[in-house]
Motif scaffolding. Structure first.
Motif, PDB file in Angstrom:
ATOM      1  N   CYS A  34       0.858  -1.186   0.000  1.00 23.89           N
ATOM      2  CA  CYS A  34       0.000   0.000   0.000  1.00 23.89           C
ATOM      3  C   CYS A  34       0.892   1.233   0.000  1.00 23.89           C
ATOM      4  O   CYS A  34       1.871   1.300   0.750  1.00 23.89           O
ATOM      5  CB  CYS A  34      -0.891   0.018   1.241  1.00 23.89           C
ATOM      6  SG  CYS A  34      -2.067  -1.339   1.307  1.00 23.89           S
ATOM      7  N   ILE A  35       0.542   2.182  -0.839  1.00 26.53           N
ATOM      8  CA  ILE A  35       1.303   3.431  -0.918  1.00 26.53           C
ATOM      9  C   ILE A  35       0.319   4.607  -1.008  1.00 26.53           C
ATOM     10  O   ILE A  35      -0.850   4.420  -1.311  1.00 26.53           O
ATOM     11  CB  ILE A  35       2.261   3.447  -2.134  1.00 26.53           C
ATOM     12  CG1 ILE A  35       1.506   3.194  -3.439  1.00 26.53           C
ATOM     13  CG2 ILE A  35       3.382   2.432  -1.947  1.00 26.53           C
ATOM     14  CD1 ILE A  35       2.367   3.311  -4.691  1.00 26.53           C
ATOM     15  N   PHE A  36       0.826   5.798  -0.713  1.00 26.07           N
ATOM     16  CA  PHE A  36       0.013   7.004  -0.842  1.00 26.07           C
ATOM     17  C   PHE A  36       0.854   8.111  -1.456  1.00 26.07           C
ATOM     18  O   PHE A  36       2.085   8.068  -1.424  1.00 26.07           O
ATOM     19  CB  PHE A  36      -0.558   7.441   0.513  1.00 26.07           C
ATOM     20  CG  PHE A  36       0.464   8.063   1.437  1.00 26.07           C
ATOM     21  CD1 PHE A  36       0.587   9.428   1.531  1.00 26.07           C
ATOM     22  CD2 PHE A  36       1.295   7.263   2.213  1.00 26.07           C
ATOM     23  CE1 PHE A  36       1.527  10.007   2.376  1.00 26.07           C
ATOM     24  CE2 PHE A  36       2.227   7.820   3.068  1.00 26.07           C
ATOM     25  CZ  PHE A  36       2.350   9.205   3.144  1.00 26.07           C
ATOM     26  N   TRP A  37       0.166   9.104  -2.036  1.00 30.44           N
ATOM     27  CA  TRP A  37       0.865  10.242  -2.625  1.00 30.44           C
ATOM     28  C   TRP A  37       1.155  11.232  -1.512  1.00 30.44           C
ATOM     29  O   TRP A  37       0.256  11.817  -0.908  1.00 30.44           O
ATOM     30  CB  TRP A  37       0.034  10.895  -3.727  1.00 30.44           C
ATOM     31  CG  TRP A  37       0.773  12.003  -4.376  1.00 30.44           C
ATOM     32  CD1 TRP A  37       0.540  13.334  -4.244  1.00 30.44           C
ATOM     33  CD2 TRP A  37       1.903  11.877  -5.263  1.00 30.44           C
ATOM     34  NE1 TRP A  37       1.440  14.050  -4.984  1.00 30.44           N
ATOM     35  CE2 TRP A  37       2.289  13.185  -5.620  1.00 30.44           C
ATOM     36  CE3 TRP A  37       2.614  10.797  -5.772  1.00 30.44           C
ATOM     37  CZ2 TRP A  37       3.355  13.436  -6.479  1.00 30.44           C
ATOM     38  CZ3 TRP A  37       3.675  11.054  -6.630  1.00 30.44           C
ATOM     39  CH2 TRP A  37       4.033  12.352  -6.970  1.00 30.44           C
ATOM     40  N   ASP A  38       2.435  11.403  -1.207  1.00 32.17           N
ATOM     41  CA  ASP A  38       2.879  12.312  -0.156  1.00 32.17           C
ATOM     42  C   ASP A  38       3.128  13.677  -0.786  1.00 32.17           C
ATOM     43  O   ASP A  38       4.109  13.873  -1.505  1.00 32.17           O
ATOM     44  CB  ASP A  38       4.165  11.770   0.488  1.00 32.17           C
ATOM     45  CG  ASP A  38       4.583  12.549   1.711  1.00 32.17           C
ATOM     46  OD1 ASP A  38       4.253  13.750   1.807  1.00 32.17           O
ATOM     47  OD2 ASP A  38       5.264  11.954   2.567  1.00 32.17           O
ATOM     48  N   ASP A  43       5.931  12.540  -3.995  1.00 29.75           N
ATOM     49  CA  ASP A  43       6.312  11.194  -4.410  1.00 29.75           C
ATOM     50  C   ASP A  43       5.444  10.193  -3.651  1.00 29.75           C
ATOM     51  O   ASP A  43       4.811  10.526  -2.658  1.00 29.75           O
ATOM     52  CB  ASP A  43       7.791  10.944  -4.107  1.00 29.75           C
ATOM     53  CG  ASP A  43       8.380   9.807  -4.921  1.00 29.75           C
ATOM     54  OD1 ASP A  43       7.642   9.169  -5.707  1.00 29.75           O
ATOM     55  OD2 ASP A  43       9.577   9.525  -4.760  1.00 29.75           O
ATOM     56  N   TRP A  44       5.462   8.945  -4.119  1.00 28.24           N
ATOM     57  CA  TRP A  44       4.724   7.882  -3.448  1.00 28.24           C
ATOM     58  C   TRP A  44       5.493   7.428  -2.220  1.00 28.24           C
ATOM     59  O   TRP A  44       6.721   7.376  -2.231  1.00 28.24           O
ATOM     60  CB  TRP A  44       4.514   6.709  -4.398  1.00 28.24           C
ATOM     61  CG  TRP A  44       3.586   7.036  -5.506  1.00 28.24           C
ATOM     62  CD1 TRP A  44       3.924   7.372  -6.782  1.00 28.24           C
ATOM     63  CD2 TRP A  44       2.156   7.090  -5.449  1.00 28.24           C
ATOM     64  NE1 TRP A  44       2.789   7.620  -7.524  1.00 28.24           N
ATOM     65  CE2 TRP A  44       1.691   7.456  -6.729  1.00 28.24           C
ATOM     66  CE3 TRP A  44       1.219   6.863  -4.443  1.00 28.24           C
ATOM     67  CZ2 TRP A  44       0.338   7.596  -7.017  1.00 28.24           C
ATOM     68  CZ3 TRP A  44      -0.122   6.999  -4.734  1.00 28.24           C
ATOM     69  CH2 TRP A  44      -0.550   7.363  -6.003  1.00 28.24           C
ATOM     70  N   SER A  45       4.765   7.076  -1.157  1.00 30.52           N
ATOM     71  CA  SER A  45       5.378   6.635   0.091  1.00 30.52           C
ATOM     72  C   SER A  45       4.507   5.550   0.729  1.00 30.52           C
ATOM     73  O   SER A  45       3.297   5.521   0.532  1.00 30.52           O
ATOM     74  CB  SER A  45       5.500   7.817   1.059  1.00 30.52           C
ATOM     75  OG  SER A  45       5.951   7.388   2.320  1.00 30.52           O
ATOM     76  N   ALA A  72      -2.919   3.829  -3.340  1.00 32.25           N
ATOM     77  CA  ALA A  72      -2.801   2.838  -4.403  1.00 32.25           C
ATOM     78  C   ALA A  72      -2.183   1.580  -3.809  1.00 32.25           C
ATOM     79  O   ALA A  72      -1.604   1.605  -2.725  1.00 32.25           O
ATOM     80  CB  ALA A  72      -1.921   3.362  -5.533  1.00 32.25           C
TER      81      ALA A  72
END
Length: 86
Positions: A34-38, A43-45, A72
């Protein structure tokens, strides 16, 4: 109006339905992330997120988070293959 939701005491669970392009026998728990837009680093984190993929229910990935933003799920094996091939 923007509503900032962060630092929640009880994490929110977000379920993602996934269409498996590979057989379930080839999958492992760590195959998804699982990642998120920081927005602070643009960037994705994955920081602050936990990922749950249960082989018994292979069509779903659950992300647990204490904040809300754009999320995402990536298939780690395919993502790493794309990086190494680039």
């Amino acid at each position: 109006q923007v509503l900032n939701v962060s630092s929640l005491e009880t994490p929110i669970e977000i379920d993602f339905s996934i269409d498996l392009a590979t057989t379930v026998a080839e999958l492992q728990t760590g195959d998804f992330l699982c990642i998120f837009w920081d927005t602070s680093i643009e960037d994705w984190s994955a920081q602050g997120l936990t990922t749950n993929f249960d082989i018994a229910n292979p069509g779903k990935v659950t992300c647990r988070t204490s904040h809300l933003t754009i999320f995402a799920v990536i298939f780690v094996k395919a993502f790493l293959s794309a990086i190494f091939c680039a």
